[in-house]
Scaffold this motif. Sequence first.
Motif, short mmCIF file in Angstrom:
data_model
loop_
_atom_site.label_atom_id
_atom_site.label_comp_id
_atom_site.label_asym_id
_atom_site.label_seq_id
_atom_site.Cartn_x
_atom_site.Cartn_y
_atom_site.Cartn_z
N GLU A 39 -6.79 7.75 -2.46
CA GLU A 39 -8.17 7.55 -2.70
C GLU A 39 -8.19 6.18 -3.43
OE1 GLU A 39 -10.65 8.64 -7.15
OE2 GLU A 39 -9.94 10.26 -5.54
N HIS A 41 -10.82 3.06 -4.81
CA HIS A 41 -12.26 2.57 -5.47
C HIS A 41 -12.20 1.05 -5.15
CE1 HIS A 41 -12.21 6.12 -8.23
NE2 HIS A 41 -11.15 6.29 -7.65
N ARG A 46 -16.40 5.01 -4.71
CA ARG A 46 -15.10 6.03 -4.76
C ARG A 46 -14.95 6.43 -3.32
NH1 ARG A 46 -14.43 11.75 -7.28
NH2 ARG A 46 -12.33 12.11 -7.01
N ARG A 48 -12.62 8.85 -1.07
CA ARG A 48 -11.73 9.66 -1.01
C ARG A 48 -11.12 10.06 0.45
NH1 ARG A 48 -13.05 14.76 -1.61
NH2 ARG A 48 -11.20 15.41 -2.27
N THR A 71 -3.66 6.14 -5.87
CA THR A 71 -5.08 5.66 -6.16
C THR A 71 -5.23 4.21 -6.08
OG1 THR A 71 -5.71 7.97 -7.13
CG2 THR A 71 -7.29 5.87 -7.36
#
Length: 395
Positions: A39, A41, A46, A48, A71
């Motif tokens: 994921e 950001h 965001r 995924r 992430t």
Amino acid sequence: MLSVYEGFFSGGARIVHSDVVLGLREGGQHHRVLSIHGEVHREATRQRMEDDACYRALTGADVGVTSLGRTFGIGGTDPAAFSGPELADTARATADADVILSLKEQPLALLRQAGLPRRPVVVCLHRSDPENQGRALHDLKAGIADGTVAAAVCCAESTRAAYEAAGVPAALLQVIPNGVDLIRFRPDPARRLALRTALDVPAEAPVVVFAARYDGMKNVPLFLAAASAWLDAVPEGRVLMCGAGMSAANPGLAADIAEAFDGRDRSRGRLRLLGVRHDMETVYAAADVVSLTSSWGEAAPLCLIEGMMCGAVPVSTDVGDSAAIVAGHGLVTPPDPAAIAAAWSEAVANREAYAPALAASRERFSRTRMIASYAALVDRVYAGDALTVGSPEEG
């Protein structure tokens, strides 16, 4: 074959590389993909892995995709430090690979970890600013020094020149220009009409498209200043912006728009924010002009190539290989809003005159040509001929 991605997020490099993987698989090679991040950001979005269009295209073609599950963009994870379980997952992924493709140099921090199976790595480079990417250049040089890196693919001449100037041996650098699917990206009156109808854009209205992620290198404020000037001067004009962060949910973009249009709601109302689109062939078919206003970092911008192949006239600042791509097919501008706006109007007025040159250039930007070049390089690396893959006649 194993490809290692930093992550799945919107951007031309991931689109090109995923298309290369699919093309090589179509040619008979077995491919898998390992993504460091599951994921991401960034660009006020965001993203995924499972939602990404490239991920869906790969898995839909039975290319196995796994992730270390990190992430990106939240917290302070050291990009060069990996846990025991992460290294074990990487070892399993690399164990039965004959050659590894690294999407850009960032995955080298993982691939150079001690104890992993040693496999020849081909690094795929997609920028023209190696000094502007944190520790990535250091990892690339270290990977060359310790024998991890067998070759480097440059998507543009500007990439090759920049990395050679930064100290990467010329013998390792081979230029394979970006290519696109010419069946998908082509002029299409039906697509043109469909999108214009959906967006309530008159059939004869001139349309400029800006396809980019919200990043400093793209110089979004410059584009918006040009859009404001052009929409003021061309009352029937429309401007479409698409890409990661190109939505009203991005406060940075909202502030940029407010500054550029300074309360002129009538002009602002003809600027549409489309966000991430998975039908770019339709967006470009609906356009008269595809514009790029980047200030640095670009190599062979995919938006210019895809837009041109759909019949849009390219207008770009002189960054990376953009001028070479646009030459004879469109216009190169200084980074000045008034000059860019004037170039858009010139491109719209001369769109039919550019059409023959755009049509004649299609084979130059062919996906088939690109895939064949990657396949030949991989074969040579697998055969152990790594230090001669950068010969000029193959670039």
